[in-house]
Write a protein that holds these residues in place. Structure first.
Motif, mmCIF file in Angstrom:
data_model
loop_
_atom_site.group_PDB
_atom_site.id
_atom_site.type_symbol
_atom_site.label_atom_id
_atom_site.label_comp_id
_atom_site.label_asym_id
_atom_site.label_seq_id
_atom_site.Cartn_x
_atom_site.Cartn_y
_atom_site.Cartn_z
ATOM 1 N N ALA A 20 0.849 -1.194 0.000
ATOM 2 C CA ALA A 20 0.000 0.000 0.000
ATOM 3 C C ALA A 20 0.884 1.244 0.000
ATOM 4 O O ALA A 20 1.879 1.302 0.710
ATOM 5 C CB ALA A 20 -0.919 0.003 1.218
ATOM 6 N N VAL A 21 0.508 2.225 -0.802
ATOM 7 C CA VAL A 21 1.286 3.455 -0.931
ATOM 8 C C VAL A 21 0.561 4.575 -0.189
ATOM 9 O O VAL A 21 -0.595 4.874 -0.475
ATOM 10 C CB VAL A 21 1.468 3.841 -2.416
ATOM 11 N N GLU A 22 1.265 5.177 0.756
ATOM 12 C CA GLU A 22 0.703 6.295 1.516
ATOM 13 C C GLU A 22 0.616 7.513 0.605
ATOM 14 O O GLU A 22 1.568 7.858 -0.078
ATOM 15 C CB GLU A 22 1.618 6.584 2.699
ATOM 16 N N THR A 23 -0.556 8.176 0.589
ATOM 17 C CA THR A 23 -0.718 9.351 -0.249
ATOM 18 C C THR A 23 -0.868 10.632 0.552
ATOM 19 O O THR A 23 -0.561 11.706 0.053
ATOM 20 C CB THR A 23 -1.948 9.224 -1.169
ATOM 21 N N LYS A 24 -1.353 10.519 1.775
ATOM 22 C CA LYS A 24 -1.571 11.703 2.598
ATOM 23 C C LYS A 24 -1.514 11.294 4.063
ATOM 24 O O LYS A 24 -2.018 10.241 4.438
ATOM 25 C CB LYS A 24 -2.941 12.312 2.278
ATOM 26 N N ARG A 25 -0.893 12.147 4.886
ATOM 27 C CA ARG A 25 -0.818 11.882 6.319
ATOM 28 C C ARG A 25 -1.191 13.146 7.077
ATOM 29 O O ARG A 25 -0.705 14.228 6.761
ATOM 30 C CB ARG A 25 0.591 11.456 6.712
ATOM 31 N N THR A 26 -2.087 13.001 8.038
ATOM 32 C CA THR A 26 -2.414 14.085 8.945
ATOM 33 C C THR A 26 -2.133 13.589 10.359
ATOM 34 O O THR A 26 -1.711 12.443 10.552
ATOM 35 C CB THR A 26 -3.897 14.512 8.828
ATOM 36 N N ASP A 27 -2.398 14.426 11.335
ATOM 37 C CA ASP A 27 -2.179 13.985 12.712
ATOM 38 C C ASP A 27 -3.220 12.965 13.158
ATOM 39 O O ASP A 27 -3.052 12.306 14.170
ATOM 40 C CB ASP A 27 -2.157 15.176 13.668
ATOM 41 N N ARG A 28 -4.299 12.786 12.388
ATOM 42 C CA ARG A 28 -5.374 11.881 12.779
ATOM 43 C C ARG A 28 -5.576 10.673 11.855
ATOM 44 O O ARG A 28 -6.267 9.729 12.225
ATOM 45 C CB ARG A 28 -6.681 12.648 12.887
ATOM 46 N N GLU A 29 -5.003 10.701 10.651
ATOM 47 C CA GLU A 29 -5.239 9.599 9.714
ATOM 48 C C GLU A 29 -4.163 9.541 8.640
ATOM 49 O O GLU A 29 -3.463 10.516 8.384
ATOM 50 C CB GLU A 29 -6.622 9.725 9.069
ATOM 51 N N ILE A 30 -4.060 8.353 8.035
ATOM 52 C CA ILE A 30 -3.159 8.133 6.909
ATOM 53 C C ILE A 30 -4.007 7.572 5.765
ATOM 54 O O ILE A 30 -4.739 6.606 5.949
ATOM 55 C CB ILE A 30 -2.034 7.135 7.257
ATOM 56 N N TRP A 31 -3.904 8.195 4.589
ATOM 57 C CA TRP A 31 -4.632 7.748 3.405
ATOM 58 C C TRP A 31 -3.703 6.927 2.521
ATOM 59 O O TRP A 31 -2.535 7.249 2.370
ATOM 60 C CB TRP A 31 -5.142 8.948 2.619
ATOM 61 N N TYR A 32 -4.244 5.867 1.925
ATOM 62 C CA TYR A 32 -3.462 4.943 1.103
ATOM 63 C C TYR A 32 -4.133 4.679 -0.234
ATOM 64 O O TYR A 32 -5.353 4.685 -0.346
ATOM 65 C CB TYR A 32 -3.337 3.580 1.790
ATOM 66 N N ARG A 37 -5.404 -2.785 -6.505
ATOM 67 C CA ARG A 37 -5.949 -2.220 -7.735
ATOM 68 C C ARG A 37 -4.854 -1.609 -8.573
ATOM 69 O O ARG A 37 -4.180 -0.682 -8.148
ATOM 70 C CB ARG A 37 -6.972 -1.141 -7.416
ATOM 71 N N GLU A 38 -4.682 -2.109 -9.768
ATOM 72 C CA GLU A 38 -3.699 -1.554 -10.702
ATOM 73 C C GLU A 38 -4.195 -0.201 -11.212
ATOM 74 O O GLU A 38 -5.380 -0.043 -11.494
ATOM 75 C CB GLU A 38 -3.496 -2.508 -11.884
ATOM 76 N N GLY A 39 -3.299 0.752 -11.335
ATOM 77 C CA GLY A 39 -3.655 2.049 -11.891
ATOM 78 C C GLY A 39 -4.490 2.925 -10.984
ATOM 79 O O GLY A 39 -5.087 3.892 -11.436
ATOM 80 N N ASP A 40 -4.558 2.608 -9.711
ATOM 81 C CA ASP A 40 -5.324 3.405 -8.755
ATOM 82 C C ASP A 40 -4.540 4.679 -8.454
ATOM 83 O O ASP A 40 -3.462 4.631 -7.881
ATOM 84 C CB ASP A 40 -5.542 2.597 -7.480
ATOM 85 N N ASN A 41 -5.051 5.832 -8.886
ATOM 86 C CA ASN A 41 -4.337 7.091 -8.706
ATOM 87 C C ASN A 41 -4.792 7.885 -7.487
ATOM 88 O O ASN A 41 -4.113 8.809 -7.071
ATOM 89 C CB ASN A 41 -4.481 7.963 -9.952
ATOM 90 N N ASP A 42 -5.935 7.555 -6.957
ATOM 91 C CA ASP A 42 -6.467 8.269 -5.801
ATOM 92 C C ASP A 42 -6.435 7.375 -4.573
ATOM 93 O O ASP A 42 -6.501 6.153 -4.663
ATOM 94 C CB ASP A 42 -7.913 8.706 -6.058
ATOM 95 N N ALA A 43 -6.347 8.007 -3.413
ATOM 96 C CA ALA A 43 -6.407 7.240 -2.167
ATOM 97 C C ALA A 43 -7.756 6.540 -2.081
ATOM 98 O O ALA A 43 -8.787 7.106 -2.421
ATOM 99 C CB ALA A 43 -6.217 8.174 -0.985
ATOM 100 N N SER A 44 -7.739 5.284 -1.662
ATOM 101 C CA SER A 44 -8.995 4.537 -1.617
ATOM 102 C C SER A 44 -9.377 4.083 -0.215
ATOM 103 O O SER A 44 -10.481 3.607 -0.021
ATOM 104 C CB SER A 44 -8.931 3.339 -2.564
ATOM 105 N N PHE A 45 -8.486 4.245 0.763
ATOM 106 C CA PHE A 45 -8.875 3.954 2.139
ATOM 107 C C PHE A 45 -7.938 4.677 3.091
ATOM 108 O O PHE A 45 -6.888 5.149 2.720
ATOM 109 C CB PHE A 45 -8.893 2.449 2.424
ATOM 110 N N LYS A 46 -8.391 4.777 4.350
ATOM 111 C CA LYS A 46 -7.603 5.473 5.358
ATOM 112 C C LYS A 46 -7.524 4.646 6.630
ATOM 113 O O LYS A 46 -8.346 3.772 6.874
ATOM 114 C CB LYS A 46 -8.183 6.841 5.676
#
Length: 64
Positions: A20-32, A37-46
């Motif tokens: 899983a590739v981390e796309t965004k991190r805040t103090d409360r959550e990490i988005w992956y 899914r191949e070619g998934d460009n947007d975060a799909s779970f946190k």
């Protein structure tokens, strides 16, 4: 490894090992991006990085 030991592994480490590739991190959550899914460009779970009220989950996810 038994279940008690497995529960001590942070979910973030497990997801990284699964690809899983981390796309965004805040103090409360990490988005992956999805690790399956191949070619998934947007975060799909946190993953929440804080414990819910009355829970000891925290960074371990919801395995407790």
């Amino acid at each position: 490894m038994n279940i008690a030991q497995a529960k001590q592994i942070p979910l973030e480490i497990v997801l990284r090992a699964m690809g899983a590739v981390e796309t965004k991190r805040t103090d409360r959550e990490i988005w992956y991006k999805s690790p399956i899914r191949e070619g998934d460009n947007d975060a799909s779970f946190k993953v929440r990085t804080y414990a819910l009220a009355g829970s000891s989950a925290g960074m371990r996810g919801f395995w407790s």
